[in-house]
Structures are given as C-alpha cells and as structure tokens.
Design a protein around this motif. Structure first.
Motif, PDB file in Angstrom:
ATOM      1  N   GLU A  87       1.002  -1.121  -0.044  1.00  0.00           N
ATOM      2  CA  GLU A  87      -0.065  -0.024  -0.022  1.00  0.00           C
ATOM      3  C   GLU A  87       0.930   1.330   0.199  1.00  0.00           C
ATOM      4  OE1 GLU A  87      -3.219   0.621  -0.353  1.00  0.00           O
ATOM      5  OE2 GLU A  87      -3.730  -1.512  -0.708  1.00  0.00           O
ATOM      6  N   ILE A  90       1.664   1.916  -3.609  1.00  0.00           N
ATOM      7  CA  ILE A  90       0.338   2.460  -4.180  1.00  0.00           C
ATOM      8  C   ILE A  90       0.551   4.066  -3.959  1.00  0.00           C
ATOM      9  CG2 ILE A  90      -1.888   2.751  -4.184  1.00  0.00           C
ATOM     10  CD1 ILE A  90      -2.161  -0.455  -3.887  1.00  0.00           C
ATOM     11  N   PHE A  91       0.649   4.493  -2.598  1.00  0.00           N
ATOM     12  CA  PHE A  91       0.476   5.841  -2.468  1.00  0.00           C
ATOM     13  C   PHE A  91       1.689   6.504  -3.046  1.00  0.00           C
ATOM     14  CE2 PHE A  91       1.683   9.644   0.452  1.00  0.00           C
ATOM     15  CZ  PHE A  91       0.545  10.343   0.190  1.00  0.00           C
ATOM     16  N   LEU A  95       2.539   9.978  -6.354  1.00  0.00           N
ATOM     17  CA  LEU A  95       3.329  11.325  -6.056  1.00  0.00           C
ATOM     18  C   LEU A  95       4.217  11.498  -7.128  1.00  0.00           C
ATOM     19  CD1 LEU A  95       4.062  10.694  -2.135  1.00  0.00           C
ATOM     20  CD2 LEU A  95       2.174  12.093  -3.065  1.00  0.00           C
ATOM     21  N   PHE A 103       8.661  11.907   0.509  1.00  0.00           N
ATOM     22  CA  PHE A 103       7.827  10.598   0.691  1.00  0.00           C
ATOM     23  C   PHE A 103       8.949   9.428   1.296  1.00  0.00           C
ATOM     24  CE2 PHE A 103       5.278   6.825   0.496  1.00  0.00           C
ATOM     25  CZ  PHE A 103       4.726   6.900   1.651  1.00  0.00           C
ATOM     26  N   VAL A 108       6.988   4.751   7.370  1.00  0.00           N
ATOM     27  CA  VAL A 108       5.514   4.619   7.730  1.00  0.00           C
ATOM     28  C   VAL A 108       5.004   3.712   8.964  1.00  0.00           C
ATOM     29  CG1 VAL A 108       4.857   5.857   5.390  1.00  0.00           C
ATOM     30  CG2 VAL A 108       4.566   3.320   5.929  1.00  0.00           C
ATOM     31  N   PHE A 168      -1.845   2.758   6.214  1.00  0.00           N
ATOM     32  CA  PHE A 168      -1.615   2.074   4.929  1.00  0.00           C
ATOM     33  C   PHE A 168      -2.147   0.594   4.655  1.00  0.00           C
ATOM     34  CE2 PHE A 168       1.233   5.704   5.051  1.00  0.00           C
ATOM     35  CZ  PHE A 168       1.373   6.066   3.445  1.00  0.00           C
ATOM     36  N   LEU A 204       6.639  13.922  10.354  1.00  0.00           N
ATOM     37  CA  LEU A 204       6.547  14.441   9.321  1.00  0.00           C
ATOM     38  C   LEU A 204       6.866  15.848   9.103  1.00  0.00           C
ATOM     39  CD1 LEU A 204       2.854  13.005   8.487  1.00  0.00           C
ATOM     40  CD2 LEU A 204       5.032  12.023   8.043  1.00  0.00           C
ATOM     41  N   TRP A 209       7.505  17.024   5.197  1.00  0.00           N
ATOM     42  CA  TRP A 209       6.403  16.506   4.411  1.00  0.00           C
ATOM     43  C   TRP A 209       5.266  17.786   5.159  1.00  0.00           C
ATOM     44  CZ3 TRP A 209       4.627  13.534   0.765  1.00  0.00           C
ATOM     45  CH2 TRP A 209       3.229  13.321   0.623  1.00  0.00           C
ATOM     46  N   ARG A 210       5.162  18.190   6.013  1.00  0.00           N
ATOM     47  CA  ARG A 210       4.030  19.154   6.604  1.00  0.00           C
ATOM     48  C   ARG A 210       4.631  19.962   7.836  1.00  0.00           C
ATOM     49  NH1 ARG A 210      -0.934  20.934   5.018  1.00  0.00           N
ATOM     50  NH2 ARG A 210      -1.633  21.011   6.935  1.00  0.00           N
TER      51      ARG A 210
ATOM     52  N   GLY B  61      -1.248  12.175   8.111  1.00  0.00           N
ATOM     53  CA  GLY B  61      -0.489  12.887   7.429  1.00  0.00           C
ATOM     54  C   GLY B  61      -0.249  14.392   7.952  1.00  0.00           C
ATOM     55  N   MET B  62      -0.386  14.521   9.392  1.00  0.00           N
ATOM     56  CA  MET B  62      -0.321  15.967   9.919  1.00  0.00           C
ATOM     57  C   MET B  62      -1.104  16.889   9.119  1.00  0.00           C
ATOM     58  SD  MET B  62       2.837  18.242  11.075  1.00  0.00           S
ATOM     59  CE  MET B  62       3.709  17.113  11.902  1.00  0.00           C
ATOM     60  N   LEU B 132      -0.961  11.885   3.519  1.00  0.00           N
ATOM     61  CA  LEU B 132      -0.089  10.813   3.776  1.00  0.00           C
ATOM     62  C   LEU B 132      -0.933   9.894   4.705  1.00  0.00           C
ATOM     63  CD1 LEU B 132       3.560  10.863   4.357  1.00  0.00           C
ATOM     64  CD2 LEU B 132       2.259   9.242   5.604  1.00  0.00           C
ATOM     65  N   GLY B 133      -1.237   8.642   4.187  1.00  0.00           N
ATOM     66  CA  GLY B 133      -1.961   7.650   5.224  1.00  0.00           C
ATOM     67  C   GLY B 133      -3.293   7.803   4.927  1.00  0.00           C
ATOM     68  N   HIS B 135      -4.843   7.446   1.680  1.00  0.00           N
ATOM     69  CA  HIS B 135      -5.399   6.951   0.578  1.00  0.00           C
ATOM     70  C   HIS B 135      -6.138   5.518   0.611  1.00  0.00           C
ATOM     71  CE1 HIS B 135      -2.131   4.040   0.526  1.00  0.00           C
ATOM     72  NE2 HIS B 135      -2.645   3.327  -0.417  1.00  0.00           N
ATOM     73  N   ALA B 136      -5.971   4.727   1.626  1.00  0.00           N
ATOM     74  CA  ALA B 136      -6.784   3.668   1.621  1.00  0.00           C
ATOM     75  C   ALA B 136      -7.810   3.525   2.580  1.00  0.00           C
ATOM     76  CB  ALA B 136      -5.809   2.414   1.967  1.00  0.00           C
ATOM     77  N   ILE B 137      -7.688   4.400   3.546  1.00  0.00           N
ATOM     78  CA  ILE B 137      -8.634   4.655   4.666  1.00  0.00           C
ATOM     79  C   ILE B 137      -9.275   6.226   4.561  1.00  0.00           C
ATOM     80  CG2 ILE B 137      -9.191   4.454   7.025  1.00  0.00           C
ATOM     81  CD1 ILE B 137      -8.089   2.161   6.305  1.00  0.00           C
TER      82      ILE B 137
END
Lengths: 227, 227
Positions: A87, A90-91, A95, A103, A108, A168, A204, A209-210, B61-62, B132-133, B135-137
């Motif tokens: 998973e 996939i994510f 990107l 990423f 994760v 994930f 993150l 990332w953020r 994903g913050m 982030l985190g 996409h599946a949920i």
C-alpha cells in the motif's frame, strides 16, 4: 485481568510503578512513532493500565463499542507488514517531484520492531438495540472508538511507550487477518512498544512533509461563515 | 492568540495557573457533563490551553483537519437547544417500557447552562491534495478529529471544566447553524463550561441506562476469531 499476555511475566520492579505524568506533558510528548521502537517487551501491568485508560473513554450511550486485539504473533505481523509495504507503493506512485522525494525518506510503520500491534475494532452491535445518542448520527459509535484510541495513546506516552498508527492498509485485509466478524470494522493498527526516545518534533515535520499550523487558524467565533 | 473571546477578560488570578493533573487522574475524572454546569465564564487563558491541547493531537498526514467554532451567542444556542429537544423526542418515541421510563429521567444536554458550545468540524481538504496515510482509509481524517476532541476533553477535565458531547442533532442542521461550507462536516457539539462537580459515576450508569463492562471482555489475543 488474568492474562493480557500469554508469555510476559508480571512486573514487580520499579519500572512498573504507575507513572505520575502531567496531562499537558503527555499531550506535548506524544508522538506518532515509527523508527524509535527498541523491541523490549512491555509488561502486563503497564499494558493493562494503558488498555484500561482506553476502556474508560467516553462512548455514545455508554456503548463501549471497541475491541482490542493484541497481535504478538510474528507471522501475523509479517503478513500485515507486507500488505502495508504494497500500500505504501500505491501511495508513492501517486506522487511526483518533491512530494515523491520527501515521501521516500519517511518510514510509515514499525510493525515488526515494536513487537506488538494493537488492532482496534468498532462493534456497532454493542450497547444496543437503542443506543442513546446514535439515532441521528450513525458514526457516533465510530467516534467513540477514536476517543478510546487517544486515551490509549496518552497513557502509553505517560508510560514512556511509543505508539504508531499505521493506516496504509485496506480494511478488508485487516478484518480477515485478525478474524473480526463481518459486523466489526477495523479502525486502527497501533504499533505499541518501548522506545529509545520520543522525538520533540513530529516525523512529518522533521522530514519536511508538513508543518504544524497556528491554533488561531482553526478557531472561529460563533460562526465559521457569516449568515 | 489575540482573541479567543470577544468579551472575556484575560485572567491573571490563581485560578488561571496551569494545572498539574496526572494523566491517569484526568482519564478517571473525565465525565460527560449535562446537569453540573454553573454558567461561570471560562477565562481566555484556560480556553486557549484546552484548544491548544486539541490542536496538538495526532492527525493523519499531519493534516490537522479540525475546526473549532466557539458558540457563545445565546440565540444560536437556543436554536440548537430547540432542535436537540425535538430529536430527543424522536428517540424517546422509539422506546417502550423500562427503556422509555429510564430515558425520561436522563438529561441529554447542557447547551444553555454551559454558556459555551464548541462545534468541531472536519475539513477533508486540509493537508491535501495527497494526505499521507489516507489513500486507503477515507475516514482517517475523521478519526483525527476525534483524537483532537479527546485531547480537548482531558485538558478541560484537568482545568476543572465539564464537557458534554451532544449528539441529538442532524448534521445538516448544525452545518447551517454555524455556517460550515458544504465540504466541512460537523462532528460534535461540545458543551464546555465551569461545573459544580464532576460526578464519580457516569450519568448513564447512575440512572440505570447502562453499566460499564469489564476490560477483559474487549481484549483478545492475536485474533478475535480463530482461523
């Protein structure tokens, strides 16, 4: 509780004393842990306190609609780790450019390193048939489960443990893996375990990332948009 | 933060000192408050600490996908109270016998008495486009909002305040009332305020609606159902 763990011994040492950690300190120290797990076992006493904190969370109509599956079995954790790795890919494939590069540096999950997965489920049949406070908001029971997770997270932090919420995964995969019946919804896989440290800055943010937003940006007076 | 409240004065007295409350004490003392609100104002300092605790919750994903609307306006609170009263009647009409009699004794909200409603919203556009985190949920962002609510609840408890989560409402009504745009989902109306006390026993247990279950009934080893 007689047997939170089939293997760990009861702890009588000083590390099992109930910690006295200020609520605001626990809120501030809490991190979403991936890389810092040491693999040292968590004693039954500590784990019981952490789960008891989760179980004393508020819930709609006092339905207490949560379940906690303690996954220590290495085979089950390996299966989940491999699913999460797929998973993650996939994510990652969604990107490009700087987002993909950033990423790629981010871990994760700590599924194997933590030694313990706590799978949290939501059972909407609990507290029924008429759950007080849920007739108009079907998701209110799901919300209750999340309140329990945050109690667990803060208690674990107070105990010096790390918690990492892995998301994930596909719900159907996790439901099958831990044997939830069809009506129980998987809500979280939490890696729980001893850690070398809890970093001051969230992963993150450290990895670019953020960044955290100021409180004022999410607080509004009386209405969000004027009438 | 410059102005959490347009009216309350900054507090410099001893009651505004940052409390030192053990995490486990806060978890244990926390109640879902309805009848105990005094109506005394909450100082800006205290409210800012409580909201800052919420804002430092973990989020997928913050993304920090929450909003907090502080509803002090009496007219807005009266509108909500009347809506909740109607929804209470809808639920009451679904009950019979002992359940109906027991429910009739239970107060479900302290909207006017608390003096402050904190409406919590979920904004899925926050932290995007690639969260982030999530996409599946898809609901992972909604889960984050609930973690913030529990941080708020425990911080309020540490400050000696009561919190009562009101869920007898329709989401569309609350969205319109506080002016959320269409993409922001109302998750909670929290009555927040000074209280005469936080009872030892939850209301729903005191009034005979439900009893708390033992921890062992919700903990499982490795799998919920065997393979």
């Amino acid at each position: 509780m007689s047997s939170l763990s089939p293997t760990a011994s009861r702890c009588g040492g000083p590390s099992c004393a109930v910690p006295d950690v200020d609520l605001y300190d626990a809120v501030r120290r809490r991190r979403d842990t991936r890389a810092e797990f040491t693999g040292s076992p968590v004693s039954d006493d500590v784990l019981e306190r952490v789960l008891a904190a989760a179980h004393s969370a508020p819930s709609v109509g006092m339905s207490q609609p949560w379940d906690f599956v303690l996954v220590r079995d290495a085979g089950l954790r390996e299966e989940f780790r491999d699913h999460v790795a797929a998973e993650r890919e996939i994510f990652a494939s969604s990107l490009a450019g700087e987002r993909a590069d950033t990423f790629a540096r981010i871990k994760v999950e700590g599924i194997m390193e933590s030694g313990l997965g706590v799978v949290v489920g939501y059972d909407p049949s609990r507290g029924g048939p008429a759950v007080l406070g849920r007739h108009a908001i079907a998701d209110a029971g799901l919300y209750s489960v999340c309140l329990a997770i945050q109690n667990l997270w803060l208690a674990a932090t107070a105990e010096g443990l790390g918690v990492g919420w892995v998301s994930f995964y596909r719900e159907e995969f996790l439901r099958d893996l831990v044997g939830f019946p069809a009506h129980v919804r998987p809500v979280a896989w939490l890696c729980v375990g001893a850690v070398a440290e809890l970093p001051d800055v969230p992963d993150l943010e450290r990895f670019g990332w953020r960044h955290r937003s100021p409180l004022a940006s999410v607080v509004h007076q009386d209405r969000y948009l004027p009438r």
